[in-house]
Each structure stands twice: as C-alpha cells, then as structure tokens.
Design a protein around this motif. Structure first.
Motif, mmCIF file in Angstrom:
data_model
loop_
_atom_site.group_PDB
_atom_site.id
_atom_site.type_symbol
_atom_site.label_atom_id
_atom_site.label_comp_id
_atom_site.label_asym_id
_atom_site.label_seq_id
_atom_site.Cartn_x
_atom_site.Cartn_y
_atom_site.Cartn_z
ATOM 1 N N GLU A 5 22.820 -8.972 -76.826
ATOM 2 C CA GLU A 5 23.196 -10.229 -76.157
ATOM 3 C C GLU A 5 24.385 -10.891 -76.837
ATOM 4 O O GLU A 5 25.303 -11.378 -76.173
ATOM 5 N N THR A 6 24.376 -10.914 -78.158
ATOM 6 C CA THR A 6 25.520 -11.458 -78.902
ATOM 7 C C THR A 6 26.763 -10.629 -78.612
ATOM 8 O O THR A 6 27.854 -11.163 -78.389
ATOM 9 N N ALA A 7 26.587 -9.320 -78.582
ATOM 10 C CA ALA A 7 27.700 -8.416 -78.293
ATOM 11 C C ALA A 7 28.228 -8.641 -76.878
ATOM 12 O O ALA A 7 29.445 -8.625 -76.662
ATOM 13 N N ARG A 8 27.348 -8.852 -75.912
ATOM 14 C CA ARG A 8 27.789 -9.097 -74.534
ATOM 15 C C ARG A 8 28.620 -10.381 -74.428
ATOM 16 O O ARG A 8 29.607 -10.426 -73.701
ATOM 17 N N GLY B 8 32.339 -10.289 -73.339
ATOM 18 C CA GLY B 8 32.748 -11.072 -72.170
ATOM 19 C C GLY B 8 33.985 -11.905 -72.452
ATOM 20 O O GLY B 8 34.887 -12.009 -71.612
ATOM 21 N N GLU B 9 34.045 -12.486 -73.647
ATOM 22 C CA GLU B 9 35.222 -13.278 -74.025
ATOM 23 C C GLU B 9 36.456 -12.399 -74.161
ATOM 24 O O GLU B 9 37.547 -12.773 -73.716
ATOM 25 N N ALA C 168 41.567 -10.365 -71.755
ATOM 26 C CA ALA C 168 42.351 -9.271 -71.175
ATOM 27 C C ALA C 168 42.682 -9.562 -69.715
ATOM 28 O O ALA C 168 43.806 -9.328 -69.267
ATOM 29 N N SER C 169 41.715 -10.095 -68.983
ATOM 30 C CA SER C 169 41.944 -10.437 -67.578
ATOM 31 C C SER C 169 43.017 -11.519 -67.440
ATOM 32 O O SER C 169 43.831 -11.484 -66.523
ATOM 33 N N SER C 170 43.039 -12.465 -68.373
ATOM 34 C CA SER C 170 44.067 -13.512 -68.317
ATOM 35 C C SER C 170 45.456 -12.923 -68.555
ATOM 36 O O SER C 170 46.443 -13.411 -68.001
ATOM 37 N N LEU C 171 45.542 -11.868 -69.345
ATOM 38 C CA LEU C 171 46.823 -11.191 -69.560
ATOM 39 C C LEU C 171 47.250 -10.401 -68.324
ATOM 40 O O LEU C 171 48.436 -10.116 -68.149
#
Length: 180
Positions: free
Chosen positions: A97-100, A104-105, A110-113
């Motif tokens: 969960e911490t890894a997700r 996600g961040e 990457a999506s913002s780039l």
C-alpha cells in the motif's frame, strides 16, 4: 490521458547505461533511485544513468528518451502496480500500500510531463546544484510531415576484427569508378 513509454532510436542506450530499458516500457523519471546515493561520486554508466536516464518500469533499465503516448485508466493502473511491485521487491518499500501511494505519485508526475501531443519525445538532464538534485526536461517534436529520425548511427564492432580506416582525402582525390 498521456503517459511515457521508453523508446530506442538507436542502440546507444545499450552502450551508455548499465541496463538499458526495452523499447515500449512504461517509464517515469526515476530520480528516486539515486536518493540515498552520493551522486557527485557516481562514475561511468551509473553517472550517465543519473544524468540522462528515464526509468523503464519492467526492467528498471534506463532510456535516454521517452515518447508521449495516449493511455487508458487501465494502463495507468498497470504502470502504478508495476512500479509498486518494483518498489517492494527492489527498493525495500515497507508494504504494497505504501508502495502504491509512492508509485501513484511518480506515475502522476510522469503523466504531467506527458502533457504534449502524442509522439513527442522527452529527454531529462539531472545535475547537482548547491547540494540539491535538479531535473530539467526538454521536448523534441517531429517536424511536420517527417517520421521520427534516427539520432545517431552506431556500428557494432567485434573486438577481434581489425580496425577499418578510410582515408577520405585520398578518396576525394581519386577518380570516380566508371568515369573516363
């Protein structure tokens, strides 16, 4: 939405990085890989990875360039899950969960780039300034009507083969074959 995929326009990534990402992997900038390292002491291929490499999520290899591609919500979820698994298995995340959340961040960044037309290429340049890591991103777009060019051409040479040299001056001064 758009995401980033690794792309290989020539074989140079296989020469300059310890592990080259395979073409078509989901990608993130991946600067987090260097958080606990003294990046000012990196040398060779590791230094190149820090300075100019995006992180391929499947291989954890590096890619000099990434391509903006159209993606679905399922693609985004798959990229997050793939990175989350890598964060647990390879980077010591305390739990999935911490890894997700962290994945996600990173995928959101990457999506913002990738806020560019599809097929835009993006390169990264990392440096250390005043003790802090700086990332700069630049976009490379195709000219209207042109396909994506090959950036460099490399010829693989077997070390056992004799080195081949061409005397360009002599060729320029010699008569062309078939001329009278």
């Amino acid at each position: 939405m758009n995401l980033l995929r690794t792309i290989r326009l020539d074989p140079s990534d296989t020469f300059v990085f310890p592990v080259a990402a395979e073409p078509g992997e989901w990608a993130v900038p991946g600067g987090f890989v260097f958080w606990r390292r003294n990046v000012e002491q990196l040398e060779g291929k590791e230094r190149t990875s820090f300075r100019a490499g995006f992180l391929g999520l499947a291989s954890l290899g590096r890619s000099t360039l990434v391509q903006v591609v159209s993606a679905t919500d399922a693609d985004r979820a798959a990229a997050v899950e793939q990175l989350a698994r890598q964060l647990c298995e390879r980077f010591g995340a305390p739990d999935i969960e911490t890894a997700r959340r962290a994945a996600g961040e990173e995928v959101a960044f990457a999506s913002s780039l990738a806020n560019h037309p599809t097929d835009t290429l993006i390169a990264v340049r990392r440096s250390v300034e005043d003790g802090e890591v700086r990332e700069q991103f630049r976009t490379l777009r195709r000219r209207e009507g042109m396909s994506i060019p090959r950036v460099f051409d490399f010829a693989e040479v077997d070390d056992d083969e004799p080195e081949e040299r061409v005397d360009l001056a002599a060729l320029a001064n010699s008569p062309a074959k078939g001329s009278a």
